[in-house]
Design an enzyme around this catalytic site. Structure first.
Site, PDB file in Angstrom:
ATOM      1  N   ASP A 115     -13.803  10.997 -36.812  1.00  0.00           N
ATOM      2  CA  ASP A 115     -13.052  11.879 -38.000  1.00  0.00           C
ATOM      3  C   ASP A 115     -13.053  11.250 -39.187  1.00  0.00           C
ATOM      4  O   ASP A 115     -13.672  10.256 -39.554  1.00  0.00           O
ATOM      5  CB  ASP A 115     -11.838  12.533 -37.199  1.00  0.00           C
ATOM      6  CG  ASP A 115     -11.310  13.706 -37.761  1.00  0.00           C
ATOM      7  OD1 ASP A 115     -10.987  13.807 -39.066  1.00  0.00           O
ATOM      8  OD2 ASP A 115     -11.186  14.702 -37.105  1.00  0.00           O
ATOM      9  N   HIS A 155      -6.983  14.695 -42.059  1.00  0.00           N
ATOM     10  CA  HIS A 155      -7.677  15.664 -41.112  1.00  0.00           C
ATOM     11  C   HIS A 155      -7.636  14.713 -39.641  1.00  0.00           C
ATOM     12  O   HIS A 155      -7.331  15.363 -38.900  1.00  0.00           O
ATOM     13  CB  HIS A 155      -8.981  15.932 -41.583  1.00  0.00           C
ATOM     14  CG  HIS A 155      -9.868  17.033 -40.795  1.00  0.00           C
ATOM     15  ND1 HIS A 155     -10.392  16.521 -39.733  1.00  0.00           N
ATOM     16  CD2 HIS A 155      -9.841  18.160 -40.875  1.00  0.00           C
ATOM     17  CE1 HIS A 155     -11.221  17.640 -39.210  1.00  0.00           C
ATOM     18  NE2 HIS A 155     -10.752  18.492 -39.544  1.00  0.00           N
ATOM     19  N   SER A 214     -11.148  22.844 -35.955  1.00  0.00           N
ATOM     20  CA  SER A 214     -10.905  21.294 -35.971  1.00  0.00           C
ATOM     21  C   SER A 214      -9.367  20.993 -35.265  1.00  0.00           C
ATOM     22  O   SER A 214      -9.487  19.958 -34.481  1.00  0.00           O
ATOM     23  CB  SER A 214     -10.689  20.771 -37.343  1.00  0.00           C
ATOM     24  OG  SER A 214     -11.933  20.649 -38.053  1.00  0.00           O
TER      25      SER A 214
END
Ligand code: NAG
Ligand code: NAG
Ligand code: NAG
Ligand code: NAG
Ligand code: NAG
Ligand code: NAG
Length: 734
Positions: free
Chosen positions: A136, A195, A518
């Site tokens: 990620d 994220h 996600s």
């Protein structure tokens, strides 16, 4: 402005050498994939240099090689001209050569909602031996979610490293970090966009009490397997080049992770030999490592899914029973509800003047100004007022004008996002109510209130943004595989993440609410680790099968796309611990599918010219899908093998449920008598049907039942009218 993180990023080629001379200007980064590493003594990097010398102009040869993949599979990335690339494809041992593309990055309540409570029995000691690899945007190592308080020594099987860069310290929880991102000088695995921190904490974050975002969504933030270890591989900056993704897989597999979660989606679908995530995940499953991947956020059109490799577990997004809503009060005392996450404790004071974008511009046309396009609003006309926009505007821009609120129409997304100023997204109907009020008075006023959580009784519904199958590259494998919570998920965040968030109170940014596939993906990675902690000996495909055959069935009548919206259904972790039977898939069969798709799509064959083939519908997959030709009667067989993981002596009987009109479905044999554990039995499902009109989806379920286990596989036979339908269908759940 409801924005998914993986949307609206531009595509560009992966350029690593900024000071390219004129000779190098036409070079791009290409990846050469060379399959598995040979068994015998072999030095990949010297082989790669040797190949480069053969094809690249001598003046550039020393600079051309960018990466060697040499730990878990064979390949390299190099800076090549078109002509050199063509030469490379003809070199023996090269399977595929493809340009490096950049892919996009695509709580708490959510775990309770799927039945994994804080009180659920867990196998803590085994769980703490499980290592989840997160590919990620890096991680915020100091977050409470990753503290190692109470953790024992690092599992001895771990072969990785803490190579997160300057001031990056790992611990017994966050045991490994590597950065492949070359942006901004020194490589660092520190997450600057939030994220990766968010996804890692969903999968395996510690329990953190009192987590919330400005008092909203208050509760215990926790991952699915809080005792498991994390290893992070930073590949996004924030775009995620294929070169980095392959490096991450190459290392993660060699480091000894058990499960990989990757919330990244390609921009376009591609043949498997050109798909970095599919290649990496294939070599992972060769070593028994399951890869869980987000389905993507470009739904709800049919065939909006980009990724389809059958060895990956693809996850779509659903909502949960907690929804966050925003409300606004109008001068006539009407209250309207909409979407937005307004934390602002100080926003509920007094009504403010309400102005329409088109009335407060001196520079733009009425049509541009009514949408509040950037630079259309006059500061002196909107300052300290609430502005009304016909479309979702750039809220950052609206904030810079001094406006104290924004009301806009948003028909695209139906979920709430964090906003930089008090805002509310309304449906067309509610927007009309506001406009009627505004035209009824000369002194219109409005107040946007702090958002609040409400109970959402209809949950779970598939999120409209969640990408739908079928894959145009592999129409006979059902994708996505399952659905998991991905709407308005609270999880840990990076305090450095800027954009719309830097205008807020910094203390509120330790946790953050985000939506997207996600967020669904690490939920399933957490569940996979949970299952592995009870069944450490199970194969990756057995874990995947357990998750799929025990999923909650959705009410198909709500979705035009039926199973192509939700796959086998919504994950149900406690059931998945004890599935009764599993559909296991061999590596050889995965390869046969790869060979077939390469052959039929004009791609390249991954192994050699004797690459054996298999038709995808025959793969021992836990769901059954077949695209029939329109206006032709059909008869299709699905051969399958199940393995008994329930009681040694058990008898399973087959049931077929669902829409059987105009169809004949048989299961042969329809009774399976097992006498031992791990015993395997074969059967064939045959579906016979009359000619179908264009665009028909017939859906059923095969259920094997032994009196306690219900082992369910969706069966989907469908036709699509023609290929143009695939691109243009923009259906929504009705
Ligand atoms: C948005 O979602 C909520 C909760 O699921 C639902 O009640 C509402 O009808 C939805 N609105 C639209 C326009 O789809
Ligand atoms: C499924 O949805 C339809 C339409 O909304 C409804 O009539 C039906 O009762 C639902 N079925 C179940 C089992 O909930
Ligand atoms: C092709 O691959 C198969 C399976 O890996 C192997 O048995 C065979 O020897 C290979 N053939 C050639 C020509 O390399
Ligand atoms: C390859 O797959 C296609 C369907 O995608 C099928 O029609 C064909 O028979 C398969 N080929 C082989 C050799 O299995
Ligand atoms: C299963 O059944 C067989 C024969 O019916 C019996 O011999 C065997 O002991 C049983 N095994 C178990 C574990 O119950
Ligand atoms: C394909 O679908 C499009 C859009 O639905 C339609 O306009 C067109 O006539 C179809 N073509 C054929 C050959 O059926």
């Amino acid at each position: 402005m409801a924005k998914l993180l993986d949307i609206a990023l531009s595509i560009c080629v992966c350029i690593f050498i900024s000071s390219a001379s004129s000779l190098d200007q036409d070079r791009k980064v290409y990846i050469a994939y060379m399959g598995s590493l040979p068994e015998e003594q072999y030095s990949p990097s010297s082989h790669h240099s040797h190949i480069i010398k053969q094809i690249v102009d001598p003046s550039f040869a020393s600079k051309a090689l960018i990466r060697s993949y040499e730990k878990s599979f064979n390949g390299f990335a190099a800076y090549l001209s078109e002509e050199e690339k063509d030469k490379l494809t003809r070199i023996s041992g090269i399977i595929s050569v493809f340009p490096c593309q950049k892919s996009q990055l695509q709580t708490t309540r959510s775990w309770d909602f799927i039945g994994l409570l804080t009180t659920t029995e867990r196998r803590i000691s085994v769980e703490s031996d499980i290592i989840i690899g997160v590919i990620d945007s890096g991680i915020w190592p100091e977050s409470e979610s990753f503290s190692d308080e109470g953790f024992g020594p690092i599992p001895t099987k771990w072969k990785g490293a803490c190579d997160g860069g300057v001031n990056f310290v790992c611990n017994r929880k966050l045991i490994g970090a590597r950065s492949f991102s070359v942006k901004g000088g020194e490589p660092s695995a520190r997450d600057t966009v939030g994220h990766g921190t968010h996804t890692a904490s969903i999968a395996a974050g510690n329990q953190v009490s009192g987590a919330n975002y400005y008092g909203l969504a208050n509760g215990i933030a926790r991952g699915g397997v809080p005792s498991s270890r994390l290893a992070v591989y930073k590949v996004c900056e924030p775009e995620c080049p294929d070169t980095n993704i392959l490096s991450a897989f190459d290392h993660a597999i060699a480091d000894g992770v058990d499960i990989i979660t990757i919330s990244i989606s390609h921009h376009d679908p591609m043949e498997l030999s050109f798909d970095a995530i599919a290649i990496g995940a294939f070599h992972a499953i060769e070593r028994g490592i399951l890869t869980v991947n987000s389905a993507g956020n470009n739904g709800p059109g049919l065939s909006s899914i980009r990724s389809y490799a059958p060895w990956i577990l693809h996850v779509g997004a659903s909502d949960t029973d907690r929804k966050i809503v925003a409300k606004m009060l109008l001068g006539n005392n009407l209250i309207l509800a909409g979407n937005a996450i307004n934390g602002f404790p100080s926003s509920d004071k007094a009504l403010l003047p309400l102005v329409y974008g088109k009335e407060v511009t001196s520079t733009c046309s009425e049509n541009d100004a009514r949408k509040c396009l950037v630079n259309c609003l006059d500061r002196n006309l909107v300052e300290k007022k609430v502005v009304l926009c016909d479309e979702s505007p750039e809220l950052e821009f609206v904030k810079t004008t001094g406006a104290l609120g924004c009301v806009y129409r948003d028909t695209r997304y139906n979920f709430s996002s964090i906003t930089p100023l008090p805002s509310i997204a309304l449906t067309t109907d509610s927007m009309n109510v506001v406009k009627d009020y505004k035209s009824s008075t000369t002194l219109s006023e409005a107040l946007i209130l702090k958002s609040e959580p409400i109970f959402n009784p209809r949950a779970p519904l598939v999120a409209p943004f969640s990408a739908r199958g079928p894959s145009i590259f592999m129409p006979d494998i059902l994708k996505p595989d399952v659905i998991a919570p991905g709407v308005e998920i609270l999880a840990a965040f990076s305090p450095m993440a800027s954009s719309s968030h830097d205008l807020l109170d910094k203390s509120a940014t330790k946790f953050h609410i985000m939506s997207g596939t996600s967020m669904s993906c690490p939920h399933v990675a957490g569940v996979a680790a949970f299952i592995k902690s009870f069944h450490p000996e199970w194969s990756a495909s057995a874990i995947k099968s357990a998750i799929m055959t025990t999923a909650w069935e959705f009410n198909a009548s709500i979705y035009y796309e039926a199973e192509f919206a939700y796959g086998s259904g919504h994950i149900f972790p406690l059931k998945a611990l004890n599935p009764g039977l599993v559909y296991e898939t061999s590596i050889q069969d995965y390869l046969r599918i790869w060979c077939n798709v390469s052959q039929t799509r004009g791609g390249v064959i991954p192994i050699n010219s004797t690459c054996p083939m298999m038709t995808p519908k025959d793969l021992n997959y836990p769901s059954m899908t077949y695209q029939v030709e329109i206006k032709k009667p059909f008869k299709v067989h699905f051969p399958r093998t199940v393995t008994n993981v329930g009681q040694p002596n058990s008898t399973y009987v087959a049931f077929v449920e669902g829409d059987l009109s105009n169809l004949l479905v048989s299961v042969e044999p329809n009774t399976l008598e097992f006498t031992t554990l791990n015993q395997q039995m074969n059967f064939v499902v045959t579906v016979t049907g009359n000619a179908m009109k264009g665009r028909t989806i017939k859906r059923m379920s095969l259920v094997w039942f032994d009196g306690s286990h219900r082992v369910r596989s969706p069966i989907v036979v469908y036709s699509l009218a023609n290929t143009s339908d695939v691109e243009t269908t923009q259906s929504r759940p009705s």
